[in-house]
Design an enzyme around this catalytic site. Structure first.
Site, PDB file in Angstrom:
ATOM      1  N   GLU A  41       0.825  -1.215   0.000  1.00 46.77           N
ATOM      2  CA  GLU A  41       0.000   0.000   0.000  1.00 46.77           C
ATOM      3  C   GLU A  41       0.855   1.260   0.000  1.00 46.77           C
ATOM      4  O   GLU A  41       2.030   1.242   0.333  1.00 46.77           O
ATOM      5  CB  GLU A  41      -0.917   0.022   1.218  1.00 46.77           C
ATOM      6  CG  GLU A  41      -0.291  -0.444   2.533  1.00 46.77           C
ATOM      7  CD  GLU A  41       0.912   0.315   3.003  1.00 46.77           C
ATOM      8  OE1 GLU A  41       0.902   1.557   2.912  1.00 46.77           O
ATOM      9  OE2 GLU A  41       1.880  -0.324   3.461  1.00 46.77           O
TER      10      GLU A  41
ATOM     11  N   GLY B 188       6.420  -0.197   4.336  1.00 48.33           N
ATOM     12  CA  GLY B 188       5.173  -0.518   3.653  1.00 48.33           C
ATOM     13  C   GLY B 188       5.449  -0.862   2.203  1.00 48.33           C
ATOM     14  O   GLY B 188       6.496  -1.412   1.877  1.00 48.33           O
ATOM     15  N   GLU B 189       4.495  -0.568   1.337  1.00 46.11           N
ATOM     16  CA  GLU B 189       4.596  -0.818  -0.105  1.00 46.11           C
ATOM     17  C   GLU B 189       4.561  -2.313  -0.456  1.00 46.11           C
ATOM     18  O   GLU B 189       4.616  -2.674  -1.621  1.00 46.11           O
ATOM     19  CB  GLU B 189       5.886  -0.235  -0.712  1.00 46.11           C
ATOM     20  CG  GLU B 189       6.083   1.242  -0.507  1.00 46.11           C
ATOM     21  CD  GLU B 189       7.394   1.764  -1.087  1.00 46.11           C
ATOM     22  OE1 GLU B 189       8.158   0.967  -1.691  1.00 46.11           O
ATOM     23  OE2 GLU B 189       7.661   2.974  -0.946  1.00 46.11           O
ATOM     24  N   GLY B 190       4.515  -3.200   0.544  1.00 40.33           N
ATOM     25  CA  GLY B 190       4.681  -4.621   0.275  1.00 40.33           C
ATOM     26  C   GLY B 190       6.133  -5.045   0.331  1.00 40.33           C
ATOM     27  O   GLY B 190       6.471  -6.184  -0.002  1.00 40.33           O
TER      28      GLY B 190
END
Length: 338
Positions: A161, A301-303
């Site tokens: 995300e 984050g971001e995966g």
């Protein structure tokens, strides 16, 4: 399969497929005959058997991992809960699209196909201290965005995300689902000051109090964001397709928690990729019964943390499927002991 209400989505969760026990038993039997001392590959053995059960193949391959990043904007940023303005969400989406973010590098390193889905960035969710962040229509639309983003040909999924303010949303979801004090769930996120941390705590406390009594999907709508709901939709779609999932950090885990609290066992096809440095992630993983594969102090984050361990999961699968058994290698059983 389709849904147009949160109730229909909950029904899909209740009807989700279970692991293939014949494949699991076959993988366990094969693992017991591989040319190594019993249990010597530790958690790699558990991971490979788990993967085999969900793919329905006692000797699986992992060839097509998928990484999806969802982006959304949050109305609560107006309260001062983040060290960065909401405009950064748009800027980071452009960075993802041009291949310049950490998740781009980690996806490429893992051999994963990556896509980015920006969801109504010009229409932030509402301030959840005043009303629900999303109404049911908006929440269902975001769940569908995630659901439709999953490639049915993928054989492993990571969802990430981007959304300024979403650690506050995740903290509120965790607090609402699992209790405790707001301070137990709030961390510094993007690096807020002490004053900013107090604002986050106040915002979470107010939001949780306002929306008390809602069920888990109601909490997702009331306290979540479009990217948070989209992650939940993608994780649920992966379950319907028997695609194993590596959970990322705090925000991804909060999204996933709404599924587990809706339907016990909804996350059986998921493993925790890592424990992030965000304060409450360990608390959330413990509540979900998920032991992280690594803990490297990540909080991007971001995966990113989940993508980082795709090669680890692939290594586990390669050992199960590629190693010779004692019989295949002509080695006397037990010869590797000692």
């Amino acid at each position: 399969m389709s849904f147009s209400t949160l109730s229909e989505f909950a029904t899909l969760l209740a009807q989700a497929p279970q692991p293939d026990m014949a494949a699991r038993e076959g993988a366990e039997a094969r693992n017991a005959q591989l040319t190594k001392p019993a249990g010597s590959l530790g958690r790699l053995e558990e991971i490979a058997i788990w993967y085999a059960a969900w793919r329905g193949d006692a000797r699986p391959k992992l060839a097509a991992p998928q990484v999806i990043v969802f982006a959304g904007n949050h109305g609560i940023t107006a309260k001062g809960v983040s060290a960065f303005p909401p405009e950064v969400t748009v800027q980071m989406v452009a960075n993802f699209e041009h291949g310049g973010a950490a998740i781009n590098q980690l996806s490429r390193n893992a051999g994963a196909a990556m896509s980015v889905h920006a969801i109504d960035l010009d229409r932030p969710t509402a301030d959840f201290t005043e009303t629900a962040a999303m109404d049911e229509v908006d929440c269902v639309a975001a769940l569908k965005t995630g659901w439709d983003a999953v490639d049915p040909q993928a054989d492993l999924l990571v969802v990430g995300e981007m959304g300024i303010g979403n650690t506050t949303s995740a903290a509120a979801i965790g607090n609402a689902l699992f209790g405790g004090a707001a301070a137990d769930w709030v961390g510094r996120g993007t690096g807020v000051t002490d004053a900013g941390l107090q604002i986050k705590e106040d915002v979470v406390r107010a939001g949780v109090a306002l929306h008390a009594g809602k069920d888990a999907l109601g909490i997702l709508a009331a306290l979540g964001g479009r990217e948070v709901a989209a992650m939940a939709g993608a994780i649920a779609r992966a379950r319907s397709l028997r695609i194993p999932v590596i959970l990322d950090g705090f925000i991804c885990s909060a999204a996933a928690a709404t599924l587990e609290k809706t339907q016990a066992g909804a996350l059986d096809h998921c493993i925790a990729g890592h424990q992030s440095d965000e304060a409450a992630h360990a608390r959330l993983l413990e509540a979900l019964g998920k032991e992280p594969l690594v803990s490297l102090g990540l909080r991007l984050g971001e995966g990113s943390g989940a993508a980082l361990v795709i090669p680890l999961v692939r290594a586990a699968v390669e050992c199960l499927s590629g190693m010779a058994t004692f019989a295949e290698a002509g080695v006397a059983a037990g010869a590797t002991e000692g």
